[in-house]
Design a protein around this motif. Structure first.
Motif, short mmCIF file in Angstrom:
data_model
loop_
_atom_site.label_atom_id
_atom_site.label_comp_id
_atom_site.label_asym_id
_atom_site.label_seq_id
_atom_site.Cartn_x
_atom_site.Cartn_y
_atom_site.Cartn_z
N PRO A 76 -0.98 -115.28 -32.40
CA PRO A 76 0.11 -114.36 -33.02
C PRO A 76 1.47 -114.14 -32.06
O PRO A 76 2.30 -113.61 -32.54
N PHE A 77 1.26 -114.30 -30.75
CA PHE A 77 2.34 -114.22 -29.87
C PHE A 77 2.51 -115.36 -28.95
O PHE A 77 1.57 -116.29 -28.61
N MET A 78 3.91 -115.46 -28.76
CA MET A 78 4.19 -116.76 -27.88
C MET A 78 5.08 -116.46 -27.01
O MET A 78 5.92 -115.38 -27.00
N LEU A 79 4.79 -116.83 -25.44
CA LEU A 79 5.54 -116.52 -24.23
C LEU A 79 6.43 -117.60 -24.30
O LEU A 79 5.83 -118.72 -23.97
N ASN A 80 7.68 -117.43 -24.15
CA ASN A 80 8.99 -118.40 -23.59
C ASN A 80 9.36 -118.08 -22.16
O ASN A 80 10.21 -117.33 -22.01
N VAL A 81 8.96 -119.07 -21.37
CA VAL A 81 9.77 -119.20 -20.27
C VAL A 81 10.42 -120.35 -19.70
O VAL A 81 9.80 -121.44 -20.23
N ASP A 82 11.37 -120.56 -18.91
CA ASP A 82 12.05 -121.81 -18.51
C ASP A 82 11.16 -122.43 -17.34
O ASP A 82 10.41 -121.79 -16.74
N ASN A 108 5.39 -102.77 -36.76
CA ASN A 108 6.23 -103.00 -38.00
C ASN A 108 7.82 -103.26 -37.73
O ASN A 108 8.49 -103.67 -38.77
N GLU A 109 7.98 -102.94 -36.33
CA GLU A 109 9.60 -102.97 -36.11
C GLU A 109 10.04 -103.78 -35.01
O GLU A 109 11.07 -104.34 -34.81
N VAL A 110 9.24 -103.79 -33.78
CA VAL A 110 9.50 -104.81 -32.61
C VAL A 110 9.15 -106.29 -32.69
O VAL A 110 7.92 -106.45 -33.12
N ALA A 111 10.28 -106.85 -32.65
CA ALA A 111 10.01 -108.31 -32.94
C ALA A 111 9.40 -109.09 -31.68
O ALA A 111 8.79 -110.06 -31.54
N PHE A 112 10.02 -108.65 -30.54
CA PHE A 112 10.08 -109.45 -29.17
C PHE A 112 10.29 -108.56 -28.19
O PHE A 112 10.93 -107.44 -28.14
N ALA A 113 9.34 -108.69 -27.03
CA ALA A 113 9.62 -107.87 -25.72
C ALA A 113 10.40 -109.05 -24.84
O ALA A 113 9.69 -109.81 -24.47
N GLN A 114 11.55 -108.45 -24.33
CA GLN A 114 12.32 -109.19 -23.18
C GLN A 114 12.35 -108.60 -22.00
O GLN A 114 12.31 -107.34 -21.69
N PHE A 115 11.78 -109.47 -20.95
CA PHE A 115 12.06 -109.21 -19.76
C PHE A 115 13.12 -109.35 -18.98
O PHE A 115 13.76 -110.47 -19.22
N PRO A 116 13.73 -108.56 -17.80
CA PRO A 116 14.97 -109.25 -17.59
C PRO A 116 14.72 -110.45 -16.62
O PRO A 116 13.79 -110.88 -16.31
N GLN A 117 15.94 -111.08 -16.44
CA GLN A 117 16.19 -112.31 -15.55
C GLN A 117 16.36 -111.84 -14.38
O GLN A 117 17.66 -111.14 -13.91
N CYS A 156 10.31 -114.06 -22.39
CA CYS A 156 10.23 -113.10 -23.60
C CYS A 156 8.94 -113.57 -24.46
O CYS A 156 8.44 -114.68 -24.72
N PHE A 157 8.45 -112.32 -25.02
CA PHE A 157 7.06 -112.62 -25.73
C PHE A 157 7.42 -112.37 -27.28
O PHE A 157 8.13 -111.29 -27.45
N HIS A 158 7.31 -113.36 -28.12
CA HIS A 158 7.77 -113.48 -29.61
C HIS A 158 6.45 -113.00 -30.44
O HIS A 158 5.50 -113.92 -30.12
N ARG A 159 6.70 -112.77 -31.43
CA ARG A 159 5.75 -112.69 -32.56
C ARG A 159 5.97 -113.79 -33.34
O ARG A 159 7.09 -114.11 -33.87
N ARG A 160 4.85 -114.63 -33.78
CA ARG A 160 5.08 -115.73 -34.35
C ARG A 160 5.33 -115.58 -35.70
O ARG A 160 6.09 -116.19 -36.60
N GLN A 161 5.00 -114.24 -36.55
CA GLN A 161 5.33 -114.00 -38.01
C GLN A 161 6.97 -113.99 -37.99
O GLN A 161 7.63 -114.21 -39.02
N VAL A 162 7.45 -113.25 -37.00
CA VAL A 162 8.88 -113.14 -36.97
C VAL A 162 9.71 -114.55 -36.67
O VAL A 162 10.57 -114.65 -37.43
N GLY A 210 -0.80 -112.40 -41.23
CA GLY A 210 -1.70 -111.80 -39.95
C GLY A 210 -3.07 -112.06 -39.65
O GLY A 210 -3.71 -111.33 -38.65
N GLU A 211 -3.60 -113.12 -40.14
CA GLU A 211 -4.83 -113.81 -39.58
C GLU A 211 -4.67 -114.42 -38.13
O GLU A 211 -3.89 -115.41 -38.16
N THR A 212 -5.61 -114.16 -37.35
CA THR A 212 -5.43 -114.62 -35.94
C THR A 212 -6.31 -115.65 -35.50
O THR A 212 -6.61 -116.08 -34.29
#
Length: 538
Positions: A76-82, A108-117, A156-162, A210-212
């Motif tokens: 359900p969540f994906m981490l994107n890093v270079d 219900n509101e937050v799509a992704f959590a972004q960490f600073p570069q 950044c951590f993303h919701r797959r649903q989003v 929402g099935e994981t």
């Protein structure tokens, strides 16, 4: 492992992005004997690319990773890093999950959590890293008070649903539109959106509900399906890059993707733990940093001048007005180059023609530009000091700000003009980051480097203009003033200030090798300077 199967890690291998063509391939490091989870420990993907098929650069690579990860784990969540970043905080997953799973409101509101570069290899007063520090601290937290921070493309951590197109005001989208993919697959909307892979459609339907649970297929079956979804032809006739996944249409696919998420009404949160979550390396020298800045300016203007403009998001979607202003602030970075380059030439023009653009000393208005200059810079210095940075870091950033605006951003605008006129297309240029340069010793470390790129012509021309203007004032070569009030101390001060801002180029005039401005660039700039002076006198 506490979060096993909860998220899938994307590491974007940017240096492999444009290399080679051929069929997609996978390298799978299988599970250890006796391990309860059937998932592989590592999956390396080399997607299919063909010369006559657009692979959409990084956005296309991210969409391939999204589809393959949906088949492998459907996490359900994906981490994107270079590829040039590493996890510096062992609790980074916990920090992100506390945000994304912390409450029903967040879910219900937050799509992704972004960490600073944050960068590990920059010099103490490195302008690039320090500028990012100040932007993240002040602009980042300020924007979070609206709809949230921009998506920065990494860390950044993303919701797959989003990523699959879910909207916060329609959390039952899956129950309403998605049927169980049991082999019938009569839903044409699903086929148009996600493609014709039955396995991918089933995993997407599960994710949107929402099935994981992880896919129940054997690894060999998953690999066969993964080859299909990684094909360069798979996206044709689908909504990948338009309504789902990472968005196409800009070389800054991260900002465009984040904008599309905010347009749907989602929010985002910046996560700033005391120990930095991820650390990366900065672009070294002039050519690498200019390439990166030019790509940013070009990509941002592509979005601004397209149907994805944030103004349309405010009028016809769910983008808040103040969030729209925040996006316009970053999208118009490149446009600053036009007036700033003109303003940079004004003091030189004033001195060469012996005219004045600022009030004279006997006028009360004489102190207005001085007061504006002093108060603005005192405020900026205070921001750097409050961020734990030095005055020298502020000054280095001032120099790089002027250089970047008159070179990379200016050529970014030219690139957009050429694209709109149909002369050429924008190209995704990979930023080369040489880690070995971060360990240089002695006086050579941190010096500005040059190559034969035409981007270095405008700043060199502006420098030669001001050197010519100051020389004409010093040796009394100015023509008589028409109104008896020629150029004064403020014009000279402005010219001296610009020479100091272009100090790396002044050193480059006398440097050699990569630390010296190429002779061809100097000759082009000298010709433009001579032409400017002739036009001024005429």
């Amino acid at each position: 492992m506490m979060f096993e199967g909860l998220f899938f890690v994307f590491t974007f291998l940017k240096y492999r992005l444009l290399q080679g063509f051929g069929s997609s391939s996978f390298v799978v490091l299988d599970k250890e004997n006796g391990h309860s989870n059937g998932l592989p420990h590592l999956v390396y993907i080399s997607r299919e690319k063909r010369p006559k098929h657009s692979h959409h650069s990084k956005a296309g690579a991210m969409n391939v990773l999204t589809r393959v990860s949906g088949l492998m784990t459907n996490a359900p969540f994906m981490l994107n890093v270079d590829c040039d970043m590493f996890a510096n905080n062992p609790s980074v997953v916990l920090h992100a999950m506390c945000i994304l799973l912390g409450s029903n409101e967040n879910q219900n509101e937050v799509a992704f959590a972004q960490f600073p570069q944050i960068f590990y290899d920059g010099l103490k007063d490195d302008p690039f890293g320090n500028e990012m520090t100040v932007i993240w601290k002040y602009m980042g937290h300020g924007i979070q008070g609206i709809q949230g921070i921009f998506y920065a493309g990494t860390g950044c951590f993303h919701r797959r649903q989003v990523i699959y197109g879910l909207s916060p005001n329609n959390v039952k989208f899956g129950e309403r539109n998605l049927e169980k993919a049991d082999g019938k697959l009569g839903n044409q909307e699903l086929l148009k959106t996600f493609g014709n892979s039955k396995e991918l459609i089933k995993s997407a339907a599960d994710a949107l509900r929402g099935e994981t649970k992880c896919p129940s297929m054997l690894l060999k079956s998953i690999e066969a399906a993964a080859y299909q979804v990684a094909s360069c032809e798979y996206e044709y006739g689908t909504n990948w890059g338009r309504k789902v996944g990472w968005m196409y249409g800009s070389t800054t696919e991260d900002i465009l993707t984040g904008l599309s998420i905010h347009n749907r009404g989602w929010k985002s949160i910046i996560c700033t733990p005391d120990r930095p979550a991820f650390l990366g390396c900065t672009p070294k020298g002039g050519p690498a940093s200019m390439t990166q800045q030019k790509r940013w300016a070009t990509g941002l203007l592509e979005v601004l001048l397209s149907k994805n403009c944030p103004i349309f998001g405010t009028l016809f979607a769910h983008l808040q007005f103040r969030q729209c202003l925040a996006y316009l602030w970053i999208f118009t970075w490149g446009l600053r180059s036009l007036p700033e380059t003109c303003y940079a030439a004004l003091p030189a023009y004033s001195i060469i023609t012996n005219t004045h653009i600022f009030p004279k000393a006997q006028e009360l208005a004489y102190y207005i530009p001085i007061a504006l200059f002093v108060t603005t810079n005192i405020y900026n210095v205070s921001l750097y000091i409050q961020s734990g940075l030095s005055i020298r870091a502020w000054w280095n950033n001032q120099k790089m700000g002027r250089i970047t605006t008159m070179s990379a951003w200016l050529f970014g605008v030219f690139g957009i003009v050429l694209k709109l006129s149909g002369i050429s297309e924008t190209v995704f240029e990979v930023t080369k980051k040489d880690q070995s340069s971060s360990t240089e010793k002695g006086t050579e470390a941190g010096r500005f480097t040059f190559d034969k790129s035409p981007m270095f012509v405008p700043p060199t021309t502006v420098l030669l203009l001001h050197l010519t203007a100051l020389a004409s004032a010093l040796f009394g070569l100015q023509p008589p003033a028409h109104d008896g009030l020629g150029s004064g101390r403020l014009e000279v001060a402005g010219s001296v200030c610009l020479v100091l801002c272009l100090w790396p180029f002044l050193k480059g005039l006398f440097g050699s090798g990569k630390y010296g401005i190429p002779l061809s660039t100097i000759l082009k700039s000298a010709g433009l300077t001579l032409m400017f002076c002739i036009l001024c006198r005429s």
